[in-house]
Design a protein around this motif. Sequence first.
Motif, PDB file in Angstrom:
ATOM      1  N   PRO A  88       0.816  -1.226   0.000  1.00  0.00           N
ATOM      2  CA  PRO A  88       0.000   0.000   0.000  1.00  0.00           C
ATOM      3  C   PRO A  88       0.843   1.267   0.000  1.00  0.00           C
ATOM      4  CG  PRO A  88      -0.941  -1.614   1.481  1.00  0.00           C
ATOM      5  CD  PRO A  88       0.372  -2.190   1.017  1.00  0.00           C
ATOM      6  N   GLY A  89       2.003   1.210   0.597  1.00  0.00           N
ATOM      7  CA  GLY A  89       2.882   2.371   0.628  1.00  0.00           C
ATOM      8  C   GLY A  89       3.483   2.727  -0.713  1.00  0.00           C
ATOM      9  N   ASP A  90       3.346   1.833  -1.686  1.00  0.00           N
ATOM     10  CA  ASP A  90       3.854   2.121  -3.031  1.00  0.00           C
ATOM     11  C   ASP A  90       2.846   2.894  -3.869  1.00  0.00           C
ATOM     12  OD1 ASP A  90       5.191  -1.193  -2.979  1.00  0.00           O
ATOM     13  OD2 ASP A  90       6.304   0.681  -2.674  1.00  0.00           O
ATOM     14  N   MET A  91       1.649   3.024  -3.360  1.00  0.00           N
ATOM     15  CA  MET A  91       0.589   3.694  -4.116  1.00  0.00           C
ATOM     16  C   MET A  91       0.918   5.171  -4.265  1.00  0.00           C
ATOM     17  SD  MET A  91      -3.487   3.294  -3.720  1.00  0.00           S
ATOM     18  CE  MET A  91      -3.487   3.649  -1.993  1.00  0.00           C
ATOM     19  N   ALA A  92       0.944   5.610  -5.526  1.00  0.00           N
ATOM     20  CA  ALA A  92       1.311   6.989  -5.822  1.00  0.00           C
ATOM     21  C   ALA A  92       1.163   7.235  -7.318  1.00  0.00           C
ATOM     22  CB  ALA A  92       2.757   7.267  -5.408  1.00  0.00           C
ATOM     23  N   VAL A  93       1.359   8.474  -7.712  1.00  0.00           N
ATOM     24  CA  VAL A  93       1.517   8.794  -9.122  1.00  0.00           C
ATOM     25  C   VAL A  93       3.002   8.662  -9.438  1.00  0.00           C
ATOM     26  CG1 VAL A  93       1.285  10.531 -10.928  1.00  0.00           C
ATOM     27  CG2 VAL A  93      -0.458  10.344  -9.131  1.00  0.00           C
ATOM     28  N   TYR A  94       3.312   7.877 -10.442  1.00  0.00           N
ATOM     29  CA  TYR A  94       4.700   7.639 -10.826  1.00  0.00           C
ATOM     30  C   TYR A  94       5.044   8.505 -12.032  1.00  0.00           C
ATOM     31  CZ  TYR A  94       5.242   3.843  -7.522  1.00  0.00           C
ATOM     32  OH  TYR A  94       5.350   3.112  -6.353  1.00  0.00           O
ATOM     33  N   TYR A  95       6.142   9.220 -11.908  1.00  0.00           N
ATOM     34  CA  TYR A  95       6.577  10.144 -12.943  1.00  0.00           C
ATOM     35  C   TYR A  95       7.895   9.688 -13.554  1.00  0.00           C
ATOM     36  CZ  TYR A  95       3.208  13.407 -10.908  1.00  0.00           C
ATOM     37  OH  TYR A  95       2.064  14.003 -10.442  1.00  0.00           O
ATOM     38  N   CYS A  96       7.945   9.710 -14.856  1.00  0.00           N
ATOM     39  CA  CYS A  96       9.178   9.434 -15.576  1.00  0.00           C
ATOM     40  C   CYS A  96      10.019  10.715 -15.632  1.00  0.00           C
ATOM     41  CB  CYS A  96       8.859   8.947 -16.987  1.00  0.00           C
ATOM     42  SG  CYS A  96      10.303   8.580 -18.011  1.00  0.00           S
ATOM     43  N   ASN A  97      11.304  10.549 -15.496  1.00  0.00           N
ATOM     44  CA  ASN A  97      12.216  11.691 -15.505  1.00  0.00           C
ATOM     45  C   ASN A  97      13.413  11.416 -16.393  1.00  0.00           C
ATOM     46  OD1 ASN A  97      15.022  12.561 -14.020  1.00  0.00           O
ATOM     47  ND2 ASN A  97      13.554  14.227 -13.966  1.00  0.00           N
ATOM     48  N   LEU A  98      13.854  12.431 -17.087  1.00  0.00           N
ATOM     49  CA  LEU A  98      15.117  12.372 -17.822  1.00  0.00           C
ATOM     50  C   LEU A  98      15.924  13.599 -17.416  1.00  0.00           C
ATOM     51  CD1 LEU A  98      15.890  11.355 -21.426  1.00  0.00           C
ATOM     52  CD2 LEU A  98      16.826  13.503 -20.540  1.00  0.00           C
ATOM     53  N   ARG A  99      17.169  13.360 -17.047  1.00  0.00           N
ATOM     54  CA  ARG A  99      18.059  14.431 -16.615  1.00  0.00           C
ATOM     55  C   ARG A  99      19.299  14.420 -17.504  1.00  0.00           C
ATOM     56  NH1 ARG A  99      19.541  15.217 -10.378  1.00  0.00           N
ATOM     57  NH2 ARG A  99      17.457  16.140 -10.529  1.00  0.00           N
ATOM     58  N   GLN A 100      19.627  15.550 -18.053  1.00  0.00           N
ATOM     59  CA  GLN A 100      20.801  15.613 -18.908  1.00  0.00           C
ATOM     60  C   GLN A 100      21.401  17.015 -18.895  1.00  0.00           C
ATOM     61  OE1 GLN A 100      19.586  14.701 -22.945  1.00  0.00           O
ATOM     62  NE2 GLN A 100      18.524  16.636 -23.209  1.00  0.00           N
ATOM     63  N   ARG A 101      22.634  17.102 -19.362  1.00  0.00           N
ATOM     64  CA  ARG A 101      23.287  18.398 -19.514  1.00  0.00           C
ATOM     65  C   ARG A 101      24.096  18.365 -20.793  1.00  0.00           C
ATOM     66  NH1 ARG A 101      27.915  18.239 -14.697  1.00  0.00           N
ATOM     67  NH2 ARG A 101      28.888  16.276 -15.309  1.00  0.00           N
ATOM     68  N   LYS A 102      24.260  19.530 -21.359  1.00  0.00           N
ATOM     69  CA  LYS A 102      24.918  19.616 -22.648  1.00  0.00           C
ATOM     70  C   LYS A 102      26.380  19.209 -22.545  1.00  0.00           C
ATOM     71  CE  LYS A 102      25.600  22.812 -26.497  1.00  0.00           C
ATOM     72  NZ  LYS A 102      25.350  24.197 -26.980  1.00  0.00           N
ATOM     73  N   ASP A 103      27.056  19.666 -21.482  1.00  0.00           N
ATOM     74  CA  ASP A 103      28.458  19.335 -21.273  1.00  0.00           C
ATOM     75  C   ASP A 103      28.762  19.518 -19.787  1.00  0.00           C
ATOM     76  OD1 ASP A 103      28.960  22.363 -23.023  1.00  0.00           O
ATOM     77  OD2 ASP A 103      29.002  22.158 -20.839  1.00  0.00           O
ATOM     78  N   VAL A 104      29.986  19.223 -19.393  1.00  0.00           N
ATOM     79  CA  VAL A 104      30.356  19.275 -17.976  1.00  0.00           C
ATOM     80  C   VAL A 104      30.329  20.686 -17.413  1.00  0.00           C
ATOM     81  CG1 VAL A 104      31.709  17.159 -18.074  1.00  0.00           C
ATOM     82  CG2 VAL A 104      32.808  19.371 -18.549  1.00  0.00           C
ATOM     83  N   PHE A 105      30.256  21.667 -18.274  1.00  0.00           N
ATOM     84  CA  PHE A 105      30.230  23.051 -17.823  1.00  0.00           C
ATOM     85  C   PHE A 105      28.805  23.569 -17.682  1.00  0.00           C
ATOM     86  CE2 PHE A 105      34.682  23.251 -18.211  1.00  0.00           C
ATOM     87  CZ  PHE A 105      35.037  22.610 -19.389  1.00  0.00           C
ATOM     88  N   SER A 106      27.829  22.745 -18.068  1.00  0.00           N
ATOM     89  CA  SER A 106      26.430  23.152 -18.037  1.00  0.00           C
ATOM     90  C   SER A 106      25.715  22.539 -16.846  1.00  0.00           C
ATOM     91  CB  SER A 106      25.728  22.726 -19.325  1.00  0.00           C
ATOM     92  OG  SER A 106      26.379  23.243 -20.459  1.00  0.00           O
ATOM     93  N   GLU A 107      24.610  23.136 -16.480  1.00  0.00           N
ATOM     94  CA  GLU A 107      23.783  22.567 -15.428  1.00  0.00           C
ATOM     95  C   GLU A 107      22.847  21.500 -16.014  1.00  0.00           C
ATOM     96  OE1 GLU A 107      23.580  26.460 -12.472  1.00  0.00           O
ATOM     97  OE2 GLU A 107      21.751  25.495 -13.180  1.00  0.00           O
ATOM     98  N   TYR A 108      22.405  20.620 -15.144  1.00  0.00           N
ATOM     99  CA  TYR A 108      21.464  19.593 -15.576  1.00  0.00           C
ATOM    100  C   TYR A 108      20.085  20.221 -15.802  1.00  0.00           C
ATOM    101  CZ  TYR A 108      24.595  15.687 -14.567  1.00  0.00           C
ATOM    102  OH  TYR A 108      25.630  14.802 -14.575  1.00  0.00           O
ATOM    103  N   THR A 109      19.361  19.649 -16.752  1.00  0.00           N
ATOM    104  CA  THR A 109      17.965  19.999 -16.990  1.00  0.00           C
ATOM    105  C   THR A 109      17.125  18.754 -16.768  1.00  0.00           C
ATOM    106  OG1 THR A 109      18.539  21.699 -18.604  1.00  0.00           O
ATOM    107  CG2 THR A 109      16.295  20.846 -18.663  1.00  0.00           C
ATOM    108  N   ASP A 110      16.024  18.928 -16.064  1.00  0.00           N
ATOM    109  CA  ASP A 110      15.098  17.829 -15.799  1.00  0.00           C
ATOM    110  C   ASP A 110      13.868  17.945 -16.690  1.00  0.00           C
ATOM    111  OD1 ASP A 110      16.127  18.063 -12.520  1.00  0.00           O
ATOM    112  OD2 ASP A 110      16.078  16.146 -13.562  1.00  0.00           O
ATOM    113  N   TYR A 111      13.469  16.806 -17.230  1.00  0.00           N
ATOM    114  CA  TYR A 111      12.237  16.715 -18.006  1.00  0.00           C
ATOM    115  C   TYR A 111      11.336  15.680 -17.327  1.00  0.00           C
ATOM    116  CZ  TYR A 111      15.068  19.119 -21.500  1.00  0.00           C
ATOM    117  OH  TYR A 111      15.879  20.006 -22.140  1.00  0.00           O
ATOM    118  N   TRP A 112      10.030  15.937 -17.370  1.00  0.00           N
ATOM    119  CA  TRP A 112       9.080  15.074 -16.664  1.00  0.00           C
ATOM    120  C   TRP A 112       7.951  14.631 -17.561  1.00  0.00           C
ATOM    121  CZ3 TRP A 112      10.338  13.640 -11.810  1.00  0.00           C
ATOM    122  CH2 TRP A 112      11.270  14.414 -11.124  1.00  0.00           C
ATOM    123  N   GLY A 113       7.493  13.409 -17.314  1.00  0.00           N
ATOM    124  CA  GLY A 113       6.268  12.958 -17.929  1.00  0.00           C
ATOM    125  C   GLY A 113       5.078  13.446 -17.132  1.00  0.00           C
TER     126      GLY A 113
END
Length: 121
Positions: free
Chosen positions: A87-112
Amino acid sequence: QVQLVESGGGLVQQGGSLRVSCEASGSIFNEYIMGWYRQNPHTEREVVATISSDGTAEYHDSVKGRFTISTDYAKKTVDLQMSTLLPGDMAVYYCNLRQRKDVFSEYTDYWGRGTQVSVAR
């Protein structure tokens, strides 16, 4: 931009299994991390499992041994196989992708948009 489309989820009896899947498309770099997060009305969004483009997987302690995350690098998909659901697993599950252009850039998060997982006692 990156788009994430989730599928799967639904209602299952306690102790049962479910699978959620996510497909990413758009401007995806060679290195990224995909994962699943979950949130219910009483908690903040929390990480469930993540997997990097090199296959390294990490899990929240509460799901270790019960959930398995996998990815198809070529298809840009990530699946979460959930077993022995509680029962504790019950929730809305969201897909995430995290990436950055290069090591000098910050990460960007995308969500379903999220998919509901319900566990009946």
